[in-house]
Design a protein around this motif. Structure first.
Motif, PDB file in Angstrom:
ATOM      1  N   UNK A   1       1.079  -1.282   0.099  1.00  0.00           N
ATOM      2  CA  UNK A   1      -0.004  -0.191   0.084  1.00  0.00           C
ATOM      3  C   UNK A   1       0.555   1.378   0.414  1.00  0.00           C
ATOM      4  N   UNK A   2       1.817   0.861   0.655  1.00  0.00           N
ATOM      5  CA  UNK A   2       2.424   2.267   0.623  1.00  0.00           C
ATOM      6  C   UNK A   2       4.092   2.996  -0.670  1.00  0.00           C
ATOM      7  N   UNK A   3       3.533   1.698  -1.240  1.00  0.00           N
ATOM      8  CA  UNK A   3       4.108   1.344  -2.696  1.00  0.00           C
ATOM      9  C   UNK A   3       3.227   2.355  -3.655  1.00  0.00           C
TER      10      UNK A   3
ATOM     11  N   UNK B   1       4.164   7.548   9.225  1.00  0.00           N
ATOM     12  CA  UNK B   1       3.004   7.305   9.678  1.00  0.00           C
ATOM     13  C   UNK B   1       2.557   6.072   9.897  1.00  0.00           C
ATOM     14  N   UNK B   2       2.714   5.275   8.666  1.00  0.00           N
ATOM     15  CA  UNK B   2       2.246   3.867   8.065  1.00  0.00           C
ATOM     16  C   UNK B   2       3.136   2.586   9.243  1.00  0.00           C
ATOM     17  N   UNK B   3       4.547   3.117  10.484  1.00  0.00           N
ATOM     18  CA  UNK B   3       4.302   2.195  11.099  1.00  0.00           C
ATOM     19  C   UNK B   3       3.811   2.375  12.262  1.00  0.00           C
ATOM     20  N   UNK B   4       3.030   4.279  12.804  1.00  0.00           N
ATOM     21  CA  UNK B   4       2.988   4.953  14.508  1.00  0.00           C
ATOM     22  C   UNK B   4       1.197   4.445  13.962  1.00  0.00           C
ATOM     23  N   UNK B   5       1.158   5.578  12.955  1.00  0.00           N
ATOM     24  CA  UNK B   5      -0.467   5.940  13.238  1.00  0.00           C
ATOM     25  C   UNK B   5      -1.384   4.395  13.521  1.00  0.00           C
ATOM     26  N   UNK B   6      -2.301   4.768  14.053  1.00  0.00           N
ATOM     27  CA  UNK B   6      -3.580   3.881  14.592  1.00  0.00           C
ATOM     28  C   UNK B   6      -4.548   3.720  13.794  1.00  0.00           C
ATOM     29  N   UNK B   7      -4.497   4.750  12.474  1.00  0.00           N
ATOM     30  CA  UNK B   7      -5.487   4.989  11.840  1.00  0.00           C
ATOM     31  C   UNK B   7      -4.778   4.603  10.380  1.00  0.00           C
ATOM     32  N   UNK B   8      -3.284   3.885  10.180  1.00  0.00           N
ATOM     33  CA  UNK B   8      -2.397   4.162   8.792  1.00  0.00           C
ATOM     34  C   UNK B   8      -3.090   3.909   7.262  1.00  0.00           C
ATOM     35  N   UNK B   9      -4.076   3.219   7.392  1.00  0.00           N
ATOM     36  CA  UNK B   9      -5.011   3.256   6.234  1.00  0.00           C
ATOM     37  C   UNK B   9      -5.481   4.795   5.545  1.00  0.00           C
TER      38      UNK B   9
ATOM     39  N   UNK C   1      11.192   2.869 -11.542  1.00  0.00           N
ATOM     40  CA  UNK C   1      10.355   2.216 -12.351  1.00  0.00           C
ATOM     41  C   UNK C   1       8.842   2.727 -13.121  1.00  0.00           C
ATOM     42  N   UNK C   2       8.896   3.890 -12.514  1.00  0.00           N
ATOM     43  CA  UNK C   2       7.801   4.619 -13.216  1.00  0.00           C
ATOM     44  C   UNK C   2       8.015   4.946 -14.852  1.00  0.00           C
ATOM     45  N   UNK C   3       9.510   4.768 -14.950  1.00  0.00           N
ATOM     46  CA  UNK C   3       9.875   5.227 -16.555  1.00  0.00           C
ATOM     47  C   UNK C   3       9.044   3.818 -17.642  1.00  0.00           C
ATOM     48  N   UNK C   4       8.920   3.072 -16.929  1.00  0.00           N
ATOM     49  CA  UNK C   4       8.960   1.907 -17.399  1.00  0.00           C
ATOM     50  C   UNK C   4       6.703   1.714 -17.382  1.00  0.00           C
ATOM     51  N   UNK C   5       6.185   1.886 -16.501  1.00  0.00           N
ATOM     52  CA  UNK C   5       5.253   1.496 -16.387  1.00  0.00           C
ATOM     53  C   UNK C   5       4.121   2.634 -15.886  1.00  0.00           C
ATOM     54  N   UNK C   6       4.958   3.776 -15.313  1.00  0.00           N
ATOM     55  CA  UNK C   6       3.555   5.183 -15.429  1.00  0.00           C
ATOM     56  C   UNK C   6       3.798   5.037 -13.588  1.00  0.00           C
ATOM     57  N   UNK C   7       4.058   6.388 -13.162  1.00  0.00           N
ATOM     58  CA  UNK C   7       3.406   6.325 -11.295  1.00  0.00           C
ATOM     59  C   UNK C   7       1.796   5.601 -11.254  1.00  0.00           C
ATOM     60  N   UNK C   8       1.515   5.603 -12.484  1.00  0.00           N
ATOM     61  CA  UNK C   8      -0.014   5.088 -11.461  1.00  0.00           C
ATOM     62  C   UNK C   8       0.179   3.696 -11.528  1.00  0.00           C
ATOM     63  N   UNK C   9       1.364   3.017 -12.237  1.00  0.00           N
ATOM     64  CA  UNK C   9       0.604   1.368 -12.087  1.00  0.00           C
ATOM     65  C   UNK C   9       2.535   1.074 -11.914  1.00  0.00           C
ATOM     66  N   UNK C  10       3.385   2.262 -11.265  1.00  0.00           N
ATOM     67  CA  UNK C  10       4.379   0.921 -10.858  1.00  0.00           C
ATOM     68  C   UNK C  10       4.487  -0.177 -10.159  1.00  0.00           C
ATOM     69  N   UNK C  11       3.476   0.112  -9.213  1.00  0.00           N
ATOM     70  CA  UNK C  11       3.566  -0.793  -7.923  1.00  0.00           C
ATOM     71  C   UNK C  11       3.210  -2.522  -8.908  1.00  0.00           C
ATOM     72  N   UNK C  12       3.135  -2.511 -10.117  1.00  0.00           N
ATOM     73  CA  UNK C  12       3.052  -3.699 -10.588  1.00  0.00           C
ATOM     74  C   UNK C  12       4.518  -4.462 -10.628  1.00  0.00           C
TER      75      UNK C  12
END
Length: 265
Positions: free
Chosen positions: A35-37, A76-84, A184-195
């Protein structure tokens, strides 16, 4: 196909990016940072749009925003109680900022599409060298802390018990992740780099019994995905990202269902 300089550039850049994302992705999945990626990819979009507004290369804007954002969002993802919820709010904010920067910069829709979905075919030789150098830096960062990173990612409690400086390891990894998102975004773009950062390593989890084996499988599937995507994109004139996404999803689903069937028999 390789008679064309732009295809040679594309294959060289994509090879290094696939190796980088395949390696880093194993730790992204192990640390539950998928989710962070995804969030960093949207922060990277805002950074690229900001760079367009300033009149500089989108890659440098991505690097600036993701490097700054990775530490803050990672903490934030490590310490927040409502990180999502917190990370979703940040993601929405940066997506809006990206749209704003594109609007005030006067960039056309094609430029926006290239940022969102990648344009590896258009990367020149200088751009390729930049991507290669950044990929090597990321790999050196990972390998410099690999023993501690392995421990912290796959046995966090054990890492703490052995006195490993987990906060330091996390910061170095977040920097490597931010750089991986940007290149990585240079290949698949910023929207889909998490692929590339999630699907190949997720598939590798079902096949590799050791960390080196998982990295090898992850890099293998990332490489086949980008190479096949470039080849099919060349012969069909359809988006490279589409073929990469279809391949990585198909391989993951086949591996997943094969794993399920084996465990039911």
């Amino acid at each position: 196909m390789f008679a064309y300089g732009f295809m040679r550039n594309a294959f060289l850049a994509s090879t290094f990016i696939a190796v980088t994302c395949g390696t880093v992705g194993v730790y992204v999945v192990a640390r539950n940072f998928s989710f962070l990626a995804h969030t960093l990819s949207e922060i990277g979009f805002a950074g690229a749009a900001f760079a367009v507004w300033l009149g500089i290369g989108p890659l440098w804007g991505m690097l600036l925003f993701t490097l700054l954002g990775s530490i803050g969002v990672g903490e934030l993802s490590l310490h927040s109680e409502q990180k999502e919820s917190s990370i979703s709010a940040i993601s929405a904010l940066f997506t809006g900022l990206g749209v704003l920067f594109l609007a005030i910069s006067g960039a056309n829709s094609n430029y926006a599409t290239n940022i969102l979905f990648g344009s590896i075919i258009g990367v020149d030789h200088q751009g390729v060298m930049q991507l290669v150098i950044l990929s090597i830096i990321v790999l050196l960062l990972i390998f410099s802390i690999q023993r501690q990173l392995n421990f912290d990612s796959f046995d966090h409690i054990g890492a703490l018990a052995h006195g490993i400086k987990t906060n330091f390891v996390s910061v170095i990894f977040l920097i490597a992740l931010a750089m991986s998102v940007s290149i990585g975004a240079q290949i698949v773009g910023s929207l889909l780099v998490f692929i590339l950062l999630t699907l190949p390593p997720a598939t590798a989890n079902y096949l590799g019994k050791t960390i080196p084996a998982m990295i090898a499988w992850s890099v293998f599937f990332a490489l086949i995905g980008v190479w096949l995507g470039l080849y099919l994109g060349y012969i069909t004139n359809l988006p490279v990202t589409f073929f990469i996404a279809v391949f990585e999803v198909a391989v993951y689903l086949v591996t997943y269902f094969t794993h399920i069937i084996k465990h039911k028999l």
